[in-house]
Design a protein around this motif. Structure first.
Motif, PDB file in Angstrom:
ATOM      1  N   VAL B 140       0.864  -1.183   0.000  1.00 54.59           N
ATOM      2  CA  VAL B 140       0.000   0.000   0.000  1.00 54.59           C
ATOM      3  C   VAL B 140       0.906   1.240   0.000  1.00 54.59           C
ATOM      4  CG1 VAL B 140      -1.938  -1.061   1.212  1.00 54.59           C
ATOM      5  CG2 VAL B 140      -0.105  -0.007   2.534  1.00 54.59           C
ATOM      6  N   ASN B 141       0.316   2.407  -0.055  1.00 51.36           N
ATOM      7  CA  ASN B 141       1.103   3.626   0.002  1.00 51.36           C
ATOM      8  C   ASN B 141       0.231   4.777   0.474  1.00 51.36           C
ATOM      9  OD1 ASN B 141       2.732   5.815  -0.334  1.00 51.36           O
ATOM     10  ND2 ASN B 141       2.844   5.691  -2.571  1.00 51.36           N
ATOM     11  N   PHE B 142       0.309   5.058   1.777  1.00 52.70           N
ATOM     12  CA  PHE B 142      -0.377   6.248   2.288  1.00 52.70           C
ATOM     13  C   PHE B 142       0.420   6.809   3.467  1.00 52.70           C
ATOM     14  CE2 PHE B 142      -2.293   4.227   5.997  1.00 52.70           C
ATOM     15  CZ  PHE B 142      -2.359   2.892   5.623  1.00 52.70           C
ATOM     16  N   THR B 143       0.093   8.050   3.855  1.00 54.90           N
ATOM     17  CA  THR B 143       1.003   8.798   4.722  1.00 54.90           C
ATOM     18  C   THR B 143       0.423   9.235   6.062  1.00 54.90           C
ATOM     19  OG1 THR B 143       0.280  10.906   3.814  1.00 54.90           O
ATOM     20  CG2 THR B 143       2.083   9.794   2.668  1.00 54.90           C
ATOM     21  N   GLY B 144      -0.883   9.202   6.216  1.00 54.75           N
ATOM     22  CA  GLY B 144      -1.456   9.722   7.455  1.00 54.75           C
ATOM     23  C   GLY B 144      -1.565  11.237   7.461  1.00 54.75           C
ATOM     24  N   ALA B 145      -1.168  11.873   6.343  1.00 52.70           N
ATOM     25  CA  ALA B 145      -1.318  13.324   6.245  1.00 52.70           C
ATOM     26  C   ALA B 145      -2.767  13.683   5.902  1.00 52.70           C
ATOM     27  CB  ALA B 145      -0.381  13.889   5.190  1.00 52.70           C
ATOM     28  N   TYR B 146      -3.524  12.685   5.463  1.00 52.93           N
ATOM     29  CA  TYR B 146      -4.953  12.865   5.177  1.00 52.93           C
ATOM     30  C   TYR B 146      -5.755  11.947   6.092  1.00 52.93           C
ATOM     31  CZ  TYR B 146      -3.439  14.899   0.718  1.00 52.93           C
ATOM     32  OH  TYR B 146      -2.866  15.680  -0.241  1.00 52.93           O
ATOM     33  N   ASN B 147      -7.051  12.169   6.145  1.00 53.75           N
ATOM     34  CA  ASN B 147      -7.928  11.175   6.744  1.00 53.75           C
ATOM     35  C   ASN B 147      -7.910   9.972   5.809  1.00 53.75           C
ATOM     36  OD1 ASN B 147      -8.923  13.061   8.798  1.00 53.75           O
ATOM     37  ND2 ASN B 147      -9.806  14.103   7.035  1.00 53.75           N
ATOM     38  N   THR B 148      -7.735   8.793   6.371  1.00 52.68           N
ATOM     39  CA  THR B 148      -7.506   7.621   5.533  1.00 52.68           C
ATOM     40  C   THR B 148      -8.491   6.504   5.858  1.00 52.68           C
ATOM     41  OG1 THR B 148      -5.163   8.183   5.552  1.00 52.68           O
ATOM     42  CG2 THR B 148      -5.743   6.000   4.742  1.00 52.68           C
ATOM     43  N   LEU B 149      -9.156   6.045   4.821  1.00 61.40           N
ATOM     44  CA  LEU B 149     -10.130   4.964   4.965  1.00 61.40           C
ATOM     45  C   LEU B 149      -9.560   3.723   4.275  1.00 61.40           C
ATOM     46  CD1 LEU B 149     -13.037   4.081   5.732  1.00 61.40           C
ATOM     47  CD2 LEU B 149     -13.793   4.985   3.546  1.00 61.40           C
ATOM     48  N   ILE B 150      -9.452   2.630   5.036  1.00 58.45           N
ATOM     49  CA  ILE B 150      -8.892   1.404   4.472  1.00 58.45           C
ATOM     50  C   ILE B 150      -9.974   0.332   4.494  1.00 58.45           C
ATOM     51  CG2 ILE B 150      -7.110  -0.362   4.744  1.00 58.45           C
ATOM     52  CD1 ILE B 150      -5.647   2.053   6.302  1.00 58.45           C
ATOM     53  N   ILE B 151     -10.304  -0.156   3.323  1.00 56.22           N
ATOM     54  CA  ILE B 151     -11.424  -1.091   3.204  1.00 56.22           C
ATOM     55  C   ILE B 151     -10.943  -2.401   2.608  1.00 56.22           C
ATOM     56  CG2 ILE B 151     -13.666  -1.484   2.118  1.00 56.22           C
ATOM     57  CD1 ILE B 151     -13.897   1.598   1.952  1.00 56.22           C
ATOM     58  N   GLN B 152     -11.249  -3.467   3.313  1.00 57.16           N
ATOM     59  CA  GLN B 152     -10.961  -4.797   2.784  1.00 57.16           C
ATOM     60  C   GLN B 152     -12.291  -5.354   2.288  1.00 57.16           C
ATOM     61  OE1 GLN B 152      -9.185  -7.239   5.767  1.00 57.16           O
ATOM     62  NE2 GLN B 152      -8.774  -8.894   4.336  1.00 57.16           N
ATOM     63  N   ASN B 153     -12.340  -5.703   1.025  1.00 52.26           N
ATOM     64  CA  ASN B 153     -13.617  -6.185   0.479  1.00 52.26           C
ATOM     65  C   ASN B 153     -13.387  -7.363  -0.450  1.00 52.26           C
ATOM     66  OD1 ASN B 153     -12.516  -3.826  -1.175  1.00 52.26           O
ATOM     67  ND2 ASN B 153     -13.878  -4.810  -2.636  1.00 52.26           N
ATOM     68  N   ARG B 154     -14.483  -8.076  -0.788  1.00 51.55           N
ATOM     69  CA  ARG B 154     -14.367  -9.125  -1.792  1.00 51.55           C
ATOM     70  C   ARG B 154     -14.089  -8.466  -3.129  1.00 51.55           C
ATOM     71  NH1 ARG B 154     -19.085 -11.713   0.228  1.00 51.55           N
ATOM     72  NH2 ARG B 154     -20.166 -11.050  -1.639  1.00 51.55           N
ATOM     73  N   ASP B 155     -13.246  -9.053  -3.923  1.00 48.55           N
ATOM     74  CA  ASP B 155     -12.893  -8.473  -5.223  1.00 48.55           C
ATOM     75  C   ASP B 155     -14.025  -8.726  -6.205  1.00 48.55           C
ATOM     76  OD1 ASP B 155     -11.519  -7.427  -7.363  1.00 48.55           O
ATOM     77  OD2 ASP B 155     -10.460  -9.298  -7.777  1.00 48.55           O
ATOM     78  N   ASP B 156     -14.917  -7.761  -6.313  1.00 51.56           N
ATOM     79  CA  ASP B 156     -16.055  -7.928  -7.217  1.00 51.56           C
ATOM     80  C   ASP B 156     -16.449  -6.557  -7.749  1.00 51.56           C
ATOM     81  OD1 ASP B 156     -18.015  -9.157  -8.654  1.00 51.56           O
ATOM     82  OD2 ASP B 156     -19.015 -10.050  -6.926  1.00 51.56           O
ATOM     83  N   ARG B 157     -17.283  -6.520  -8.815  1.00 53.96           N
ATOM     84  CA  ARG B 157     -17.615  -5.245  -9.421  1.00 53.96           C
ATOM     85  C   ARG B 157     -18.560  -4.430  -8.538  1.00 53.96           C
ATOM     86  NH1 ARG B 157     -20.319  -9.284 -12.126  1.00 53.96           N
ATOM     87  NH2 ARG B 157     -18.645  -9.613 -13.601  1.00 53.96           N
ATOM     88  N   GLY B 158     -18.440  -3.110  -8.647  1.00 52.03           N
ATOM     89  CA  GLY B 158     -19.424  -2.237  -8.013  1.00 52.03           C
ATOM     90  C   GLY B 158     -19.014  -1.614  -6.685  1.00 52.03           C
ATOM     91  N   TYR B 159     -18.046  -2.207  -5.998  1.00 52.32           N
ATOM     92  CA  TYR B 159     -17.704  -1.676  -4.666  1.00 52.32           C
ATOM     93  C   TYR B 159     -17.158  -0.260  -4.734  1.00 52.32           C
ATOM     94  CZ  TYR B 159     -18.433  -6.295  -2.784  1.00 52.32           C
ATOM     95  OH  TYR B 159     -19.000  -7.451  -2.410  1.00 52.32           O
ATOM     96  N   ILE B 160     -16.284  -0.035  -5.719  1.00 54.25           N
ATOM     97  CA  ILE B 160     -15.654   1.281  -5.810  1.00 54.25           C
ATOM     98  C   ILE B 160     -16.721   2.340  -6.064  1.00 54.25           C
ATOM     99  CG2 ILE B 160     -14.001   2.678  -7.095  1.00 54.25           C
ATOM    100  CD1 ILE B 160     -12.545   0.019  -7.752  1.00 54.25           C
ATOM    101  N   ALA B 161     -17.633   2.031  -6.987  1.00 55.37           N
ATOM    102  CA  ALA B 161     -18.706   2.981  -7.313  1.00 55.37           C
ATOM    103  C   ALA B 161     -19.559   3.260  -6.080  1.00 55.37           C
ATOM    104  CB  ALA B 161     -19.560   2.430  -8.455  1.00 55.37           C
ATOM    105  N   ASP B 162     -19.941   2.184  -5.366  1.00 59.14           N
ATOM    106  CA  ASP B 162     -20.798   2.347  -4.185  1.00 59.14           C
ATOM    107  C   ASP B 162     -20.130   3.231  -3.134  1.00 59.14           C
ATOM    108  OD1 ASP B 162     -22.664   0.782  -5.336  1.00 59.14           O
ATOM    109  OD2 ASP B 162     -22.324  -0.993  -4.093  1.00 59.14           O
ATOM    110  N   ILE B 163     -18.875   2.926  -2.874  1.00 57.90           N
ATOM    111  CA  ILE B 163     -18.185   3.634  -1.788  1.00 57.90           C
ATOM    112  C   ILE B 163     -17.906   5.088  -2.162  1.00 57.90           C
ATOM    113  CG2 ILE B 163     -16.000   3.736  -0.520  1.00 57.90           C
ATOM    114  CD1 ILE B 163     -16.166   0.565  -0.659  1.00 57.90           C
ATOM    115  N   THR B 164     -17.421   5.326  -3.389  1.00 64.20           N
ATOM    116  CA  THR B 164     -17.113   6.707  -3.772  1.00 64.20           C
ATOM    117  C   THR B 164     -18.398   7.535  -3.872  1.00 64.20           C
ATOM    118  OG1 THR B 164     -17.050   6.007  -6.084  1.00 64.20           O
ATOM    119  CG2 THR B 164     -14.950   6.207  -4.961  1.00 64.20           C
TER     120      THR B 164
END
Lengths: 319, 223
Positions: B140-164
């Motif tokens: 992964v690659n993040f810094t903690g300089a932002y609010n950070t949301l880490i999501i573990q999900n099943r690899d399937d279509r639609g999750y990114i759209a739903d969450i964003t």
């Protein structure tokens, strides 16, 4: 406006009639999307943290390696009982620079200015002057904004990191920031602030970063004294009308160039200079042995405490 | 553009912004991502963290962070004793991590309850800034300089759209986003860095989507 050229900032100050500190304040509001009050209060918080750190100094503390501690107190005791060569003010500056560097090495709270290793330079010149002249706090904050402009320009044109540019980038930058702040407090003009910065950097150009055992202790603490005294000289020269023959941005660029060409041995790697003297190597070996002793031990193991607080490094604690 | 309070600041406990302040932040990040105070922590130091870590207090700083302290906490030097009092066990050793930044650490953390486990690799990149480079073995690659949301999900279509879409409706702007997965159809990891804080109710809403296995949220340090 971007803080990437001293000449641009100085020119804008003259054209707009705004003070440098005001230009920097506005730039901070824009950059962090905060109100004027929020920026100002954060600067006040920063200044008070500096003063608080200075006041919390104790000559009894020692660093983890045992190399550093007590020297600020020695100089304070000295000028209290002797007429020092440079007079009381100079002695106060020296004592404050040492005390703040020691605070850092002894894991006390400090304000990185611009780095932790060079955190003694700014408070060393600002706090004794503030106390002697009874300068209002708001004016000190203005001087800190001026220092931020200088540090910002150096960071964007050259570097403020010892690993990238050697000690000239840390103590040299701190000295330039302090020189600019002092020139402002002494009533210097915007161009005079530029000359003070240029002269402060020129005098420390090429200074290497060669920390013994890789620790922010030797020679870092005492180099804060050099940075502070250099800042006073540069500011006094500038207000007296002495000018830098090389313009300030060119000087900063030269510092960046020197930093890039410094061999890696002189950039915080502890592979050159004082770090590889017989004494420097001996300290490094001693630190390595204490590291081996603590390897794989856990807190449940009573030997842990022996290893982390060797007899030659008395445990530091709250006074 | 440079933040002037990175020039005059941070306000921190010494002696080194990378080896001390950054180390506190890494420890604190580990605690946050684990979701509780660790019961045990195995800390593996790499490179310069291993070599000059003791002299810089990197060891105490990491433990201080695991206890929830921030870089300006005066109790950082006493973190070992505090950890002992609070029943947190920790150990240190040296490790060589392949292709890692010189100031890197790998931490294996376990909470008091079953299943509370985290393996995190992170590095301190200078000036107190940090970077998390691996979570439970996934890059992964993040810094903690932002609010950070880490999501573990099943690899399937639609999750990114739903969450964003959910974040957008909550008026939360995404600054950075990255996706990674072990293999197709397995578990995927989504890291979203946001400008605004994410309200708890929105986090709860996302948590209840089917196929979401685990959510962690790191809120950036106060000004």
């Amino acid at each position: 406006m971007d803080l990437d050229s001293m000449e641009k900032i100085l020119q804008y100050a003259q054209e707009s009639g705004k003070a440098i500190w005001e230009i920097v304040l506005e730039s901070d509001m824009e950059n962090r999307m905060v109100s004027r009050e929020a920026s100002w209060e954060k600067m006040r918080h920063t200044w008070r943290a500096m003063v608080e750190s200075a006041d919390s100094y104790s000559g009894q503390r020692r660093s983890r390696s045992g190399l550093v501690g007590g020297d600020g107190q020695k100089v304070s005791d000295y000028y209290a009982t002797h007429a020092s060569i440079g007079g009381t003010f100079t002695a106060q500056v020296i004592a404050q620079a040492l005390a703040m560097g020691e605070n850092n090495a002894c894991m006390r709270r400090i304000v990185a200015a611009p780095t932790a290793g060079s955190c003694g330079v700014m408070p060393a010149v600002l706090i004794p002057l503030w106390r002697r002249e009874q300068i209002p706090e708001d004016r000190m904050l203005e001087a800190l904004y001026v220092a931020c402009a200088i540090g910002g320009v150096i960071a964007s044109r050259a570097s403020i990191s010892g690993a990238a540019g050697g000690c000239q980038a840390e103590v040299g930058s701190a000295s330039a920031m302090a020189a600019g702040a002092l020139t402002y407090l002494q009533g210097g003009s915007a161009p005079q602030i530029g000359h003070a910065v240029a002269m402060a950097i020129k005098n420390l150009l090429g200074l290497v970063c060669d920390p013994v055992a890789g620790l922010v202790e030797v020679p870092c603490v005492k180099r804060n004294v050099a940075g502070a005294m250099n800042a006073i000289a540069a500011a006094d020269m500038a207000v007296a009308g002495v000018e830098s023959r090389v313009p300030v941005d060119e000087v900063i660029d030269a510092m960046g160039d020197v930093g890039r060409r410094l061999p890696v041995e002189f950039r915080e790697t502890a592979m050159g200079g004082l770090a590889v003297t017989p004494t420097g190597r001996a300290v490094q070996q001693r630190m390595q042995q204490s590291r081996k002793r603590q390897r794989t031990l856990t807190i449940k193991d009573s030997r842990w405490k022996l290893a982390t607080a060797p007899a030659d490094a008395p445990a530091e604690g709250e006074a | 553009m440079i933040d002037i309070f990175d020039i005059l600041g941070p306000i921190m406990v010494g002696p080194s912004s990378s080896h001390t302040a950054g180390a506190v932040r890494i420890g604190r990040m580990g605690r946050t991502l684990l979701g509780c105070q660790p019961k045990t922590a195995k800390i593996h130091l790499h490179g310069s963290f291993a070599v000059t870590g003791v002299g810089h207090g990197t060891d105490r700083a990491l433990v201080a962070g695991l206890l929830g302290m921030k870089p300006d906490d005066l109790a950082i030097p006493d973190s070992f004793e505090l950890a002992e009092k609070q029943g947190m066990q920790f150990s240190f050793d040296e490790i060589h991590l392949k292709d890692a930044h010189p100031n890197s650490v790998l931490m294996e953390l376990e909470g008091a309850e079953e299943g509370q486990k985290l393996q995190m690799q992170a590095c301190s990149v200078g000036g107190g800034q940090i970077q998390v480079t691996s979570l439970n073995g996934v890059a992964v690659n993040f810094t903690g300089a932002y609010n950070t949301l880490i999501i573990q999900n099943r690899d399937d279509r639609g999750y990114i759209a739903d969450i964003t879409t959910t974040l957008s409706r909550a008026r939360v702007n995404i600054a950075n986003m990255s996706l990674s997965r072990g293999h197709r159809g397995g578990d995927a990891l989504m890291v979203i860095e946001t400008d605004e804080r994410i309200p708890p109710v929105v986090l709860q809403f996302i948590r209840e989507f089917t196929g979401i296995l685990h959510i962690t949220y790191y809120e950036k340090e106060d000004e």
